[in-house]
Write a protein that holds these residues in place. Structure first.
Motif, PDB file in Angstrom:
ATOM      1  N   GLN A  77       0.865  -1.178   0.000  1.00 58.88           N
ATOM      2  CA  GLN A  77       0.000   0.000   0.000  1.00 58.88           C
ATOM      3  C   GLN A  77       0.903   1.230   0.000  1.00 58.88           C
ATOM      4  OE1 GLN A  77      -2.565  -0.099   3.408  1.00 58.88           O
ATOM      5  NE2 GLN A  77      -3.537  -2.032   2.854  1.00 58.88           N
ATOM      6  N   THR A  78       0.459   2.263  -0.688  1.00 55.55           N
ATOM      7  CA  THR A  78       1.231   3.499  -0.750  1.00 55.55           C
ATOM      8  C   THR A  78       0.328   4.676  -0.411  1.00 55.55           C
ATOM      9  OG1 THR A  78       2.699   2.632  -2.467  1.00 55.55           O
ATOM     10  CG2 THR A  78       2.598   5.016  -2.243  1.00 55.55           C
ATOM     11  N   VAL A  79       0.852   5.599   0.380  1.00 55.90           N
ATOM     12  CA  VAL A  79       0.181   6.886   0.617  1.00 55.90           C
ATOM     13  C   VAL A  79       1.077   7.962   0.034  1.00 55.90           C
ATOM     14  CG1 VAL A  79      -0.736   8.502   2.305  1.00 55.90           C
ATOM     15  CG2 VAL A  79      -0.945   6.046   2.707  1.00 55.90           C
ATOM     16  N   VAL A  80       0.529   8.779  -0.834  1.00 53.90           N
ATOM     17  CA  VAL A  80       1.317   9.810  -1.500  1.00 53.90           C
ATOM     18  C   VAL A  80       0.566  11.135  -1.442  1.00 53.90           C
ATOM     19  CG1 VAL A  80       0.365   9.191  -3.757  1.00 53.90           C
ATOM     20  CG2 VAL A  80       2.541  10.411  -3.647  1.00 53.90           C
ATOM     21  N   GLY A  81       1.287  12.227  -1.305  1.00 57.90           N
ATOM     22  CA  GLY A  81       0.655  13.538  -1.229  1.00 57.90           C
ATOM     23  C   GLY A  81       0.186  14.044  -2.579  1.00 57.90           C
ATOM     24  N   ASP A  82      -0.419  15.215  -2.561  1.00 60.94           N
ATOM     25  CA  ASP A  82      -0.958  15.819  -3.786  1.00 60.94           C
ATOM     26  C   ASP A  82       0.178  16.465  -4.579  1.00 60.94           C
ATOM     27  OD1 ASP A  82      -3.757  15.268  -3.102  1.00 60.94           O
ATOM     28  OD2 ASP A  82      -3.444  16.737  -1.514  1.00 60.94           O
ATOM     29  N   ASN A  83       0.964  15.623  -5.204  1.00 58.02           N
ATOM     30  CA  ASN A  83       2.130  16.087  -5.946  1.00 58.02           C
ATOM     31  C   ASN A  83       2.288  15.230  -7.197  1.00 58.02           C
ATOM     32  OD1 ASN A  83       5.230  15.648  -6.525  1.00 58.02           O
ATOM     33  ND2 ASN A  83       5.058  17.660  -5.534  1.00 58.02           N
ATOM     34  N   VAL A  84       2.338  15.858  -8.362  1.00 55.49           N
ATOM     35  CA  VAL A  84       2.339  15.134  -9.629  1.00 55.49           C
ATOM     36  C   VAL A  84       3.528  14.187  -9.736  1.00 55.49           C
ATOM     37  CG1 VAL A  84       2.554  15.387 -12.125  1.00 55.49           C
ATOM     38  CG2 VAL A  84       1.010  16.889 -10.850  1.00 55.49           C
ATOM     39  N   GLU A  85       4.735  14.677  -9.478  1.00 54.29           N
ATOM     40  CA  GLU A  85       5.918  13.851  -9.675  1.00 54.29           C
ATOM     41  C   GLU A  85       5.969  12.676  -8.700  1.00 54.29           C
ATOM     42  OE1 GLU A  85       7.779  14.111 -12.306  1.00 54.29           O
ATOM     43  OE2 GLU A  85       6.439  15.766 -12.871  1.00 54.29           O
ATOM     44  N   ARG A  86       5.570  12.917  -7.453  1.00 50.33           N
ATOM     45  CA  ARG A  86       5.599  11.820  -6.483  1.00 50.33           C
ATOM     46  C   ARG A  86       4.509  10.797  -6.786  1.00 50.33           C
ATOM     47  NH1 ARG A  86       7.564  16.031  -3.084  1.00 50.33           N
ATOM     48  NH2 ARG A  86       5.511  16.733  -2.408  1.00 50.33           N
ATOM     49  N   LEU A  87       3.385  11.251  -7.300  1.00 47.00           N
ATOM     50  CA  LEU A  87       2.333  10.322  -7.687  1.00 47.00           C
ATOM     51  C   LEU A  87       2.775   9.484  -8.890  1.00 47.00           C
ATOM     52  CD1 LEU A  87      -0.433   9.113  -7.396  1.00 47.00           C
ATOM     53  CD2 LEU A  87      -1.420  11.129  -8.512  1.00 47.00           C
ATOM     54  N   LYS A  88       3.443  10.098  -9.838  1.00 47.32           N
ATOM     55  CA  LYS A  88       3.978   9.342 -10.978  1.00 47.32           C
ATOM     56  C   LYS A  88       4.984   8.291 -10.501  1.00 47.32           C
ATOM     57  CE  LYS A  88       3.538  12.763 -14.712  1.00 47.32           C
ATOM     58  NZ  LYS A  88       4.290  13.615 -15.671  1.00 47.32           N
ATOM     59  N   LEU A  89       5.827   8.670  -9.539  1.00 45.31           N
ATOM     60  CA  LEU A  89       6.795   7.725  -9.000  1.00 45.31           C
ATOM     61  C   LEU A  89       6.097   6.555  -8.309  1.00 45.31           C
ATOM     62  CD1 LEU A  89       9.718   6.947  -8.380  1.00 45.31           C
ATOM     63  CD2 LEU A  89       9.590   8.409  -6.325  1.00 45.31           C
ATOM     64  N   ALA A  90       4.996   6.846  -7.596  1.00 45.58           N
ATOM     65  CA  ALA A  90       4.241   5.781  -6.927  1.00 45.58           C
ATOM     66  C   ALA A  90       3.666   4.807  -7.952  1.00 45.58           C
ATOM     67  CB  ALA A  90       3.124   6.385  -6.075  1.00 45.58           C
ATOM     68  N   ILE A  91       3.179   5.336  -9.087  1.00 44.50           N
ATOM     69  CA  ILE A  91       2.639   4.479 -10.139  1.00 44.50           C
ATOM     70  C   ILE A  91       3.748   3.609 -10.725  1.00 44.50           C
ATOM     71  CG2 ILE A  91       1.550   4.457 -12.416  1.00 44.50           C
ATOM     72  CD1 ILE A  91       0.237   7.165 -11.638  1.00 44.50           C
ATOM     73  N   ALA A  92       4.881   4.241 -11.048  1.00 46.85           N
ATOM     74  CA  ALA A  92       5.991   3.489 -11.640  1.00 46.85           C
ATOM     75  C   ALA A  92       6.500   2.410 -10.694  1.00 46.85           C
ATOM     76  CB  ALA A  92       7.123   4.454 -11.994  1.00 46.85           C
ATOM     77  N   THR A  93       6.585   2.735  -9.413  1.00 48.91           N
ATOM     78  CA  THR A  93       7.066   1.768  -8.422  1.00 48.91           C
ATOM     79  C   THR A  93       6.128   0.579  -8.315  1.00 48.91           C
ATOM     80  OG1 THR A  93       8.128   3.539  -7.164  1.00 48.91           O
ATOM     81  CG2 THR A  93       7.743   1.466  -6.016  1.00 48.91           C
ATOM     82  N   ALA A  94       4.829   0.846  -8.287  1.00 47.05           N
ATOM     83  CA  ALA A  94       3.846  -0.234  -8.194  1.00 47.05           C
ATOM     84  C   ALA A  94       3.937  -1.159  -9.404  1.00 47.05           C
ATOM     85  CB  ALA A  94       2.444   0.350  -8.072  1.00 47.05           C
ATOM     86  N   ILE A  95       4.090  -0.576 -10.586  1.00 45.29           N
ATOM     87  CA  ILE A  95       4.202  -1.386 -11.801  1.00 45.29           C
ATOM     88  C   ILE A  95       5.489  -2.201 -11.778  1.00 45.29           C
ATOM     89  CG2 ILE A  95       4.459  -1.273 -14.313  1.00 45.29           C
ATOM     90  CD1 ILE A  95       2.600   1.174 -14.242  1.00 45.29           C
ATOM     91  N   ASP A  96       6.580  -1.586 -11.338  1.00 48.47           N
ATOM     92  CA  ASP A  96       7.859  -2.300 -11.245  1.00 48.47           C
ATOM     93  C   ASP A  96       7.783  -3.468 -10.268  1.00 48.47           C
ATOM     94  OD1 ASP A  96       9.005  -0.625 -13.091  1.00 48.47           O
ATOM     95  OD2 ASP A  96      10.003   0.656 -11.597  1.00 48.47           O
TER      96      ASP A  96
END
Length: 417
Positions: free
Chosen positions: A39-58
């Motif tokens: 599970q991931t909690v990420v703030g309202d930030n475009v770049e950090r949200l993109k990183l969360a998506i990439a990490t989950a896919i990886d």
């Protein structure tokens, strides 16, 4: 195929809002038999949200479930960030815009222009309708082996959308034929390590599995199995539960969502007995805990909050000489408080509590955390128990532990009848 939950919102990171959505979704995924490891909690930030998506896919996730960030304000970035990550344009959905306008009209209001943002979603995605609020979600396959589902952060809205649309969709893909079923046994009056030492062999089982965890003074054992039906799951879990109960005995007070108040209420109702309480350091908390159960008026007579010595004497008849000699926090006073409220309210059973909840008021002889619990029985007997919960605990925790211990004392007497 595994799923990953990504909860979006700076307010979650700041602790302003309890993240109950992740707990709900985790349980729902288990019910569908969908593996879920992160599970991931990420703030309202475009770049950090993109990183969360990439990490989950990886990590190999094939189902990404997002909650939060679907509102109309500038910091609601989930939809547009997902679209940008997969280099897909956002398109306006006229049917969604019409739905938002209609909901505003039903409330006698005009739609704010900023709400138009909620009518946009990635090109090619399917709308996941929101029957309550104005923020719809999506179900989208940006890649052949990847499913994305988005939900608003408002729990009530998310629950409806999950149950009415997401679950049927996932079952249509074949999920839910095998589900993870669990039964949780609850214990009071024994520590986690002591419990584990009594039944070490059960933690080596592979199906069902048994896992201990503790919190707020409670110890729990979760028995889990993967099965195609509840009947099959019960058949696998029951022998392990019986094995645990045969060793631990009366220390197990309930199962799953059952509380000590539930367990005690069932025993009182079964025997047709009534209860009253007299409280000092818990200030009415025990009575509140008891009356949290619907229908408690059938067995709960009432209570007396006797915080001062004068009220202990005038209302409950506590001997003033005993108060002078032993102090308010003592076995004789606890017993007399229980007898007094039992007589005052005419109940079969009576519980009393007197103690030092802190943070001040303690001494070397009577430290913070010292509590006496009195119990008056229907046959005229009266008994007490002494508890030392520890000065390092917060006041609210000492009070809570005291309430649990009082009810557990009554429960253990009731089961012996």
């Amino acid at each position: 195929m595994t799923a990953e939950i990504i909860c979006v919102g700076t307010e979650l990171l700041l602790g302003d809002i309890l993240n109950s959505n992740s707990q709900y979704l985790a349980r729902q995924l288990a019910m569908l038999g969908i593996p879920h490891y992160y599970q991931t909690v990420v703030g309202d930030n475009v770049e950090r949200l993109k990183l969360a998506i990439a990490t989950a896919i990886d990590r190999g996730a094939k189902i990404l479930i997002f909650t939060g960030g679907l509102g109309p304000t500038p910091d609601d970035l989930t939809g547009e960030t997902i679209a940008a990550f997969f280099e897909t344009p956002l398109v306006e959905r006229p049917e969604v815009l019409a739905d938002i306008q209609a909901k505003y009209a039903q409330r006698g209001r005009t739609m704010n222009p900023t709400n138009r943002k909620q009518a946009f979603s990635p090109n090619g995605s399917t709308i996941l309708p929101n029957p309550i609020g104005t923020a719809p979600g999506i179900i989208w396959h940006p890649r052949p082996d990847l499913t994305i589902m988005t939900f608003p952060g408002v729990p009530m809205e998310m629950h409806r959308m999950w149950e009415e649309t997401a679950v049927p969709y996932l079952k249509g893909l074949g999920w839910g034929e095998q589900a993870i079923y669990s039964r949780t046994l609850k214990f009071w009056g024994i520590g986690e390590s002591a419990l584990v030492e009594k039944i070490p062999e059960v933690f080596e089982y592979t199906n069902p599995t048994v896992a201990p965890y503790a919190g707020k003074g409670l110890v729990k054992l979760r028995i889990s199995t993967c099965a195609s039906s509840l009947e099959d799951a019960n058949e696998a879990i029951a022998p392990v539960e019986q094995q645990i109960r045969s060793v631990i005995g009366e220390l197990c007070f309930g199962v799953d969502d059952e509380t000590l108040a539930d367990a005690t209420s069932q025993l009182l109702l079964k025997r047709g007995h009534t209860l009253s309480v007299a409280e000092s350091c818990t200030g009415g908390g025990l009575g509140s805990f008891i009356t949290s159960i619907p229908g408690s008026s059938a067995y709960f007579k009432g209570g007396a909050i006797t915080y001062s010595n004068e009220v202990k004497t005038s209302v409950l008849g506590v001997n003033s000489e005993d108060l002078q000699q032993y102090g308010a926090v003592s076995a004789p006073v606890a017993e007399q408080m229980a007898q007094g409220v039992q007589k005052l309210l005419g109940s079969d059973w009576a519980l009393s509590i007197t103690g030092i909840a802190g943070p001040g008021g303690g001494s070397e002889e009577k430290p913070v955390g010292l509590v006496y619990i009195g119990l008056a029985l229907p046959n005229g007997e009266v008994t007490h128990s002494r508890h030392l919960f520890g000065a390092t605990l917060e006041r609210s925790v000492i009070r809570q532990y005291t309430q649990f211990s009082a009810l557990d004392s009554l429960r253990k007497h009731l089961i012996k009848l």
